[in-house]
Design a protein around this motif. Structure first.
Motif, PDB file in Angstrom:
ATOM      1  N   ALA A  66       0.992  -1.251  -0.012  1.00  0.00           N
ATOM      2  CA  ALA A  66       0.069  -0.139  -0.095  1.00  0.00           C
ATOM      3  C   ALA A  66       0.815   1.276   0.086  1.00  0.00           C
ATOM      4  CB  ALA A  66      -0.936  -0.012   1.425  1.00  0.00           C
ATOM      5  N   ALA A  67       1.965   1.364   0.684  1.00  0.00           N
ATOM      6  CA  ALA A  67       2.918   2.530   0.967  1.00  0.00           C
ATOM      7  C   ALA A  67       3.601   2.682  -0.568  1.00  0.00           C
ATOM      8  CB  ALA A  67       3.759   2.257   1.892  1.00  0.00           C
ATOM      9  N   GLY A  68       4.014   1.347  -1.193  1.00  0.00           N
ATOM     10  CA  GLY A  68       4.343   1.403  -2.662  1.00  0.00           C
ATOM     11  C   GLY A  68       3.347   2.224  -3.458  1.00  0.00           C
ATOM     12  N   ALA A  69       2.353   1.883  -3.254  1.00  0.00           N
ATOM     13  CA  ALA A  69       1.218   2.203  -4.360  1.00  0.00           C
ATOM     14  C   ALA A  69       0.843   3.653  -4.185  1.00  0.00           C
ATOM     15  CB  ALA A  69      -0.195   1.490  -4.336  1.00  0.00           C
ATOM     16  N   VAL A  70       1.026   4.200  -2.975  1.00  0.00           N
ATOM     17  CA  VAL A  70       0.468   5.746  -2.841  1.00  0.00           C
ATOM     18  C   VAL A  70       1.395   6.663  -1.898  1.00  0.00           C
ATOM     19  CG1 VAL A  70      -2.014   5.176  -2.825  1.00  0.00           C
ATOM     20  CG2 VAL A  70      -0.637   5.263  -0.650  1.00  0.00           C
ATOM     21  N   GLY A  71       2.678   6.054  -1.768  1.00  0.00           N
ATOM     22  CA  GLY A  71       3.571   6.638  -1.027  1.00  0.00           C
ATOM     23  C   GLY A  71       3.384   7.375   0.324  1.00  0.00           C
ATOM     24  N   ASN A  72       3.665   8.375   0.679  1.00  0.00           N
ATOM     25  CA  ASN A  72       3.676   9.128   1.847  1.00  0.00           C
ATOM     26  C   ASN A  72       2.139   9.628   2.048  1.00  0.00           C
ATOM     27  OD1 ASN A  72       6.136   8.730   2.637  1.00  0.00           O
ATOM     28  ND2 ASN A  72       6.898  10.847   1.929  1.00  0.00           N
ATOM     29  N   ALA A  73       1.479   9.509   1.135  1.00  0.00           N
ATOM     30  CA  ALA A  73      -0.084   9.697   1.186  1.00  0.00           C
ATOM     31  C   ALA A  73      -0.899   8.790   2.163  1.00  0.00           C
ATOM     32  CB  ALA A  73      -0.757   9.843  -0.197  1.00  0.00           C
ATOM     33  N   LEU A  74      -0.246   7.778   2.199  1.00  0.00           N
ATOM     34  CA  LEU A  74      -0.761   6.633   3.186  1.00  0.00           C
ATOM     35  C   LEU A  74      -0.455   7.007   4.804  1.00  0.00           C
ATOM     36  CD1 LEU A  74      -2.167   3.841   3.497  1.00  0.00           C
ATOM     37  CD2 LEU A  74       0.168   2.943   3.512  1.00  0.00           C
ATOM     38  N   LEU A  75      -1.283   6.830   5.711  1.00  0.00           N
ATOM     39  CA  LEU A  75      -1.020   6.786   7.071  1.00  0.00           C
ATOM     40  C   LEU A  75      -1.671   5.602   7.635  1.00  0.00           C
ATOM     41  CD1 LEU A  75      -1.731  10.705   7.725  1.00  0.00           C
ATOM     42  CD2 LEU A  75       0.373   9.399   7.605  1.00  0.00           C
ATOM     43  N   VAL A  76      -1.167   4.956   8.474  1.00  0.00           N
ATOM     44  CA  VAL A  76      -1.573   4.029   9.331  1.00  0.00           C
ATOM     45  C   VAL A  76      -2.144   4.316  10.674  1.00  0.00           C
ATOM     46  CG1 VAL A  76      -1.212   1.529  10.109  1.00  0.00           C
ATOM     47  CG2 VAL A  76      -0.153   2.527   7.931  1.00  0.00           C
ATOM     48  N   ASP A  77      -3.321   4.489  10.968  1.00  0.00           N
ATOM     49  CA  ASP A  77      -3.715   5.190  12.292  1.00  0.00           C
ATOM     50  C   ASP A  77      -3.595   4.003  13.368  1.00  0.00           C
ATOM     51  OD1 ASP A  77      -4.114   7.549  11.377  1.00  0.00           O
ATOM     52  OD2 ASP A  77      -6.290   7.305  10.699  1.00  0.00           O
ATOM     53  N   SER A  78      -3.781   2.565  12.828  1.00  0.00           N
ATOM     54  CA  SER A  78      -3.685   1.526  13.701  1.00  0.00           C
ATOM     55  C   SER A  78      -3.635   0.251  13.185  1.00  0.00           C
ATOM     56  CB  SER A  78      -4.914   1.545  14.825  1.00  0.00           C
ATOM     57  OG  SER A  78      -6.311   1.168  14.147  1.00  0.00           O
ATOM     58  N   VAL A  79      -3.120  -0.609  13.846  1.00  0.00           N
ATOM     59  CA  VAL A  79      -2.856  -2.037  13.599  1.00  0.00           C
ATOM     60  C   VAL A  79      -3.212  -3.028  14.922  1.00  0.00           C
ATOM     61  CG1 VAL A  79      -1.410  -4.015  12.880  1.00  0.00           C
ATOM     62  CG2 VAL A  79      -0.792  -1.391  12.051  1.00  0.00           C
ATOM     63  N   ARG A  80      -4.559  -3.535  14.769  1.00  0.00           N
ATOM     64  CA  ARG A  80      -5.099  -4.012  16.084  1.00  0.00           C
ATOM     65  C   ARG A  80      -5.203  -5.571  16.015  1.00  0.00           C
ATOM     66  NH1 ARG A  80     -10.177  -4.307  17.965  1.00  0.00           N
ATOM     67  NH2 ARG A  80     -11.075  -2.744  16.023  1.00  0.00           N
TER      68      ARG A  80
END
Length: 207
Positions: free
Chosen positions: A105-119
């Protein structure tokens, strides 16, 4: 003469093995106007959705949480454009794929991706919560029996039961995320144990 009663709180917990990871992902896009900001965020979240599906996540496990547009200002208070954001909730049933999904996902959109939580979570909590409630009621009964003995009485019938809450707790043995620097820059997730907690208030008659 009013009945003598004793009311106590009991708590209990039960360990379960997490079988899903819930991701809260956010994609943002800056632009000069609202339409362009929305279009950019939509394009980005569409790419993330495609990546997630490419890793075997079903449509039923992907949903939009919210979307919004905010105006941006510089440090002098002058409006400089707009930022649009969209959030996706993704449920991953294979823990070993989480790192791959986030990296892709980070490779697809770069720094536009933010991960708010991994639960970490369990897809079906019913058995664990049932065991936690059993433990909570047993804890309440033990306390009530002690108070009854201290009062020179015995426990009678249960007059009332109220659940104060059943919640997931992080167990001491739980390894929620193992951050490791590897060649792929992934984020391995180890299951460990997850504790489910229950709290109950019970009233007994004293004989």
């Amino acid at each position: 003469m009013a009945k003598r009663t004793v009311t106590v709180n009991g708590s209990g917990r039960a360990s379960v093995s997490p079988d899903v990871v819930r991701l809260d992902l956010r994609v943002g896009h800056d632009a000069d106007d609202v339409a362009a900001a929305l279009a950019g965020a939509t394009e980005g979240v569409t790419k993330v959705g495609a990546v997630v599906r490419d890793h075997g996540v079903a449509d039923a496990d992907i949903r939009t949480l919210d979307a919004g547009v905010n105006q941006r200002w510089d440090n002098t208070g002058v409006a400089v454009g707009f930022t649009a954001q969209q959030r996706l909730a993704v449920t991953v049933h294979h823990l070993q794929l989480v790192g791959e999904i986030l990296a892709a996902a980070a490779g697809a959109v770069g720094n536009a991706l933010l991960v708010d939580s991994v639960r970490l979570d369990v897809s079906d909590r019913s058995d664990g919560l049932r065991r936690a409630r059993d433990s909570a009621f047993a804890d309440a009964r033990d306390k009530a029996q002690q108070y009854a003995a201290l009062s020179g009485a015995e426990l009678g019938a249960v007059l009332g039961v109220a659940e104060a809450g059943a919640v997931p707790l992080q167990g001491r043995g739980m390894r929620q995320m193992a951050m490791a620097a590897d060649s792929a820059g992934g984020m391995p997730v180890e299951g460990g144990d997850l504790d489910l907690g229950a709290n109950v208030t019970v009233t007994w008659q004293l004989l």
